[in-house]
Design an enzyme around this catalytic site. Structure first.
Site, PDB file in Angstrom:
ATOM      1  N   ASP A   1      42.503  32.434  34.876  1.00  0.00           N
ATOM      2  CA  ASP A   1      42.404  32.206  33.438  1.00  0.00           C
ATOM      3  C   ASP A   1      40.980  32.246  32.932  1.00  0.00           C
ATOM      4  O   ASP A   1      40.015  32.130  33.677  1.00  0.00           O
ATOM      5  CB  ASP A   1      42.981  30.831  33.094  1.00  0.00           C
ATOM      6  CG  ASP A   1      42.028  29.704  33.496  1.00  0.00           C
ATOM      7  OD1 ASP A   1      41.605  29.685  34.672  1.00  0.00           O
ATOM      8  OD2 ASP A   1      41.686  28.876  32.637  1.00  0.00           O
TER       9      ASP A   1
ATOM     10  N   ASP B   1      34.398  31.669  44.898  1.00  0.00           N
ATOM     11  CA  ASP B   1      33.175  31.963  44.155  1.00  0.00           C
ATOM     12  C   ASP B   1      32.007  31.345  44.942  1.00  0.00           C
ATOM     13  O   ASP B   1      31.517  31.949  45.888  1.00  0.00           O
ATOM     14  CB  ASP B   1      33.370  31.343  42.763  1.00  0.00           C
ATOM     15  CG  ASP B   1      32.301  31.700  41.776  1.00  0.00           C
ATOM     16  OD1 ASP B   1      32.224  32.867  41.387  1.00  0.00           O
ATOM     17  OD2 ASP B   1      31.550  30.801  41.366  1.00  0.00           O
TER      18      ASP B   1
ATOM     19  N   LYS C   1      45.843  25.684  38.880  1.00  0.00           N
ATOM     20  CA  LYS C   1      47.001  26.469  38.509  1.00  0.00           C
ATOM     21  C   LYS C   1      46.853  27.922  38.954  1.00  0.00           C
ATOM     22  O   LYS C   1      47.814  28.685  38.952  1.00  0.00           O
ATOM     23  CB  LYS C   1      47.162  26.449  36.968  1.00  0.00           C
ATOM     24  CG  LYS C   1      47.255  25.064  36.371  1.00  0.00           C
ATOM     25  CD  LYS C   1      47.188  25.180  34.814  1.00  0.00           C
ATOM     26  CE  LYS C   1      47.117  23.809  34.181  1.00  0.00           C
ATOM     27  NZ  LYS C   1      46.820  23.898  32.742  1.00  0.00           N
TER      28      LYS C   1
ATOM     29  N   PHE D   1      33.728  38.502  35.698  1.00  0.00           N
ATOM     30  CA  PHE D   1      34.705  37.458  35.409  1.00  0.00           C
ATOM     31  C   PHE D   1      36.108  38.053  35.362  1.00  0.00           C
ATOM     32  O   PHE D   1      36.422  38.886  34.519  1.00  0.00           O
ATOM     33  CB  PHE D   1      34.387  36.720  34.105  1.00  0.00           C
ATOM     34  CG  PHE D   1      35.079  35.395  34.067  1.00  0.00           C
ATOM     35  CD1 PHE D   1      34.553  34.298  34.744  1.00  0.00           C
ATOM     36  CD2 PHE D   1      36.301  35.254  33.425  1.00  0.00           C
ATOM     37  CE1 PHE D   1      35.228  33.080  34.767  1.00  0.00           C
ATOM     38  CE2 PHE D   1      36.982  34.043  33.442  1.00  0.00           C
ATOM     39  CZ  PHE D   1      36.436  32.958  34.110  1.00  0.00           C
TER      40      PHE D   1
ATOM     41  N   ARG E   1      46.578  34.071  32.129  1.00  0.00           N
ATOM     42  CA  ARG E   1      47.176  33.872  33.457  1.00  0.00           C
ATOM     43  C   ARG E   1      48.403  34.751  33.670  1.00  0.00           C
ATOM     44  O   ARG E   1      48.741  35.096  34.787  1.00  0.00           O
ATOM     45  CB  ARG E   1      47.625  32.413  33.638  1.00  0.00           C
ATOM     46  CG  ARG E   1      46.512  31.404  33.724  1.00  0.00           C
ATOM     47  CD  ARG E   1      47.064  30.074  34.238  1.00  0.00           C
ATOM     48  NE  ARG E   1      46.194  28.956  33.946  1.00  0.00           N
ATOM     49  CZ  ARG E   1      45.162  28.579  34.682  1.00  0.00           C
ATOM     50  NH1 ARG E   1      44.856  29.252  35.774  1.00  0.00           N
ATOM     51  NH2 ARG E   1      44.429  27.547  34.355  1.00  0.00           N
TER      52      ARG E   1
ATOM     53  N   LYS F   1      34.404  36.709  45.768  1.00  0.00           N
ATOM     54  CA  LYS F   1      33.132  37.232  45.250  1.00  0.00           C
ATOM     55  C   LYS F   1      32.033  36.795  46.208  1.00  0.00           C
ATOM     56  O   LYS F   1      31.348  35.787  45.956  1.00  0.00           O
ATOM     57  CB  LYS F   1      32.827  36.610  43.881  1.00  0.00           C
ATOM     58  CG  LYS F   1      33.728  36.996  42.741  1.00  0.00           C
ATOM     59  CD  LYS F   1      33.140  36.377  41.457  1.00  0.00           C
ATOM     60  CE  LYS F   1      34.122  36.256  40.354  1.00  0.00           C
ATOM     61  NZ  LYS F   1      33.610  35.501  39.194  1.00  0.00           N
TER      62      LYS F   1
ATOM     63  N   GLU G   1      44.393  30.118  47.514  1.00  0.00           N
ATOM     64  CA  GLU G   1      43.506  30.095  46.344  1.00  0.00           C
ATOM     65  C   GLU G   1      43.559  31.421  45.597  1.00  0.00           C
ATOM     66  O   GLU G   1      43.910  32.454  46.173  1.00  0.00           O
ATOM     67  CB  GLU G   1      42.053  29.831  46.791  1.00  0.00           C
ATOM     68  CG  GLU G   1      41.545  28.447  46.458  1.00  0.00           C
ATOM     69  CD  GLU G   1      41.273  28.213  44.970  1.00  0.00           C
ATOM     70  OE1 GLU G   1      42.043  28.670  44.101  1.00  0.00           O
ATOM     71  OE2 GLU G   1      40.271  27.546  44.679  1.00  0.00           O
ATOM     72  N   ASP G   2      43.196  31.364  44.324  1.00  0.00           N
ATOM     73  CA  ASP G   2      43.120  32.608  43.545  1.00  0.00           C
ATOM     74  C   ASP G   2      41.832  33.366  43.843  1.00  0.00           C
ATOM     75  O   ASP G   2      41.836  34.571  44.049  1.00  0.00           O
ATOM     76  CB  ASP G   2      43.256  32.303  42.037  1.00  0.00           C
ATOM     77  CG  ASP G   2      42.336  31.180  41.552  1.00  0.00           C
ATOM     78  OD1 ASP G   2      41.566  30.615  42.362  1.00  0.00           O
ATOM     79  OD2 ASP G   2      42.385  30.853  40.355  1.00  0.00           O
TER      80      ASP G   2
HETATM   81  P1  IMP Z   1      34.294  27.828  43.981  1.00  0.00           P
HETATM   82  O1  IMP Z   1      34.438  26.408  44.396  1.00  0.00           O
HETATM   83  O2  IMP Z   1      32.981  28.070  43.283  1.00  0.00           O
HETATM   84  O3  IMP Z   1      34.510  28.815  45.095  1.00  0.00           O
HETATM   85  O4  IMP Z   1      35.327  27.999  42.817  1.00  0.00           O
HETATM   86  C1  IMP Z   1      36.448  28.740  42.809  1.00  0.00           C
HETATM   87  C2  IMP Z   1      37.161  28.457  41.491  1.00  0.00           C
HETATM   88  O5  IMP Z   1      36.370  28.882  40.369  1.00  0.00           O
HETATM   89  C3  IMP Z   1      38.431  29.253  41.406  1.00  0.00           C
HETATM   90  O6  IMP Z   1      39.527  28.532  41.915  1.00  0.00           O
HETATM   91  C4  IMP Z   1      38.545  29.502  39.913  1.00  0.00           C
HETATM   92  O7  IMP Z   1      39.220  28.437  39.298  1.00  0.00           O
HETATM   93  C5  IMP Z   1      37.160  29.541  39.407  1.00  0.00           C
HETATM   94  N1  IMP Z   1      36.672  30.938  39.236  1.00  0.00           N
HETATM   95  C6  IMP Z   1      35.648  31.519  39.904  1.00  0.00           C
HETATM   96  N2  IMP Z   1      35.472  32.794  39.517  1.00  0.00           N
HETATM   97  C7  IMP Z   1      36.428  33.042  38.585  1.00  0.00           C
HETATM   98  C8  IMP Z   1      36.773  34.225  37.811  1.00  0.00           C
HETATM   99  O8  IMP Z   1      36.185  35.315  37.912  1.00  0.00           O
HETATM  100  N3  IMP Z   1      37.824  34.082  36.965  1.00  0.00           N
HETATM  101  C9  IMP Z   1      38.533  32.922  36.828  1.00  0.00           C
HETATM  102  N4  IMP Z   1      38.238  31.809  37.531  1.00  0.00           N
HETATM  103  C10 IMP Z   1      37.199  31.863  38.405  1.00  0.00           C
HETATM  104 MG    MG Z   2      41.187  27.838  40.740  1.00  0.00          MG
END
Ligand code: IMP
Ligand code: MG
Length: 182
Positions: A161, A105, A44, A154, A167, A133, A101-102
């Site tokens: 969220d 990470d 979302k 975070f 959100r 990040k 994507e938002d």
């Molecule tokens: P990745 O697969 O580890 O790159 O995950 C990315 C996902 O982790 C994002 O789509 C978010 O849902 C979640 N995420 C990572 N960091 C944060 C944060 O600081 N706040 C909220 N959600 C996060």
């Molecule tokens: Mg996400």
């Protein structure tokens, strides 16, 4: 909600600048393509970011949706991504996809999705994230379009969220550590 925010990381004005800049890049990059441009909103978290971007991209486009989750550290980090909602389409070879994507990470979600869409025969696949990040990366991954690099904090708001909350904040803030017991 505001009492849970430590500080503002990306203001509403800065989000407006970021989405204008990326939309202009995308408009330039795809203006001569003969394929269908499809923005994939990853639910979302990228709901608001996708809305702002699509309003500003000056090209015909389609929007589609996927919902995914990553198993993260808890399951001994196989990097497995669970797809909860997939696109119902047969025209992959006719589409230029941009995954929206938002936040990136570890990089697992987007690197997996880029590979998944390529394997399904997409004409092209790029990725676009509002936040990144880079210090948290576990797999080699660089998004094609990136709004802003942020430190390892975070972030919540503008779609992001914590336990489904925050959100609807119109900016991105750093969540106070006491809220998530960090
Ligand atoms: P990745 O697969 O580890 O790159 O995950 C990315 C996902 O982790 C994002 O789509 C978010 O849902 C979640 N995420 C990572 N960091 C944060 C944060 O600081 N706040 C909220 N959600 C996060
Ligand atoms: Mg996400």
């Amino acid at each position: 909600m505001i009492k849970d925010i430590e500080s503002i990381l990306v203001s509403t004005e800065e989000i407006d600048e970021i989405t204008s800049r990326i939309a202009e890049q995308i408009t330039n990059d795809y203006k001569d393509s003969e394929k269908k441009l499809v923005l994939i909103c990853i639910l979302k978290g990228s709901l608001m970011f996708t809305c702002e971007l699509m309003k500003k991209i000056n090209l015909p486009l389609e929007v589609d949706f996927m919902k995914v989750s990553s198993y993260g550290a808890k399951t001994v980090s196989s990097g497995v991504i669970n797809i909860h909602l997939d696109m119902k389409r047969e025209d992959f070879s006719e589409c230029d996809f941009i995954i929206i994507e938002d936040i990136v990470d570890s990089g697992r979600t987007l690197s997996h999705l880029v590979r998944y869409l390529s394997e399904r025969g997409a004409s092209s696949v790029r990725s676009c994230t509002m936040l990144d990040k880079p210090s948290r990366r576990k797999v080699d991954f660089i998004p094609d379009y990136c709004g802003k690099e942020i430190p390892d904090e975070f972030a919540v708001g503008f779609g992001l969220d914590y336990n489904e909350k925050y959100r609807n904040l119109p900016y991105v803030g750093i969540l106070k550590r006491k809220v998530y017991g960090g």
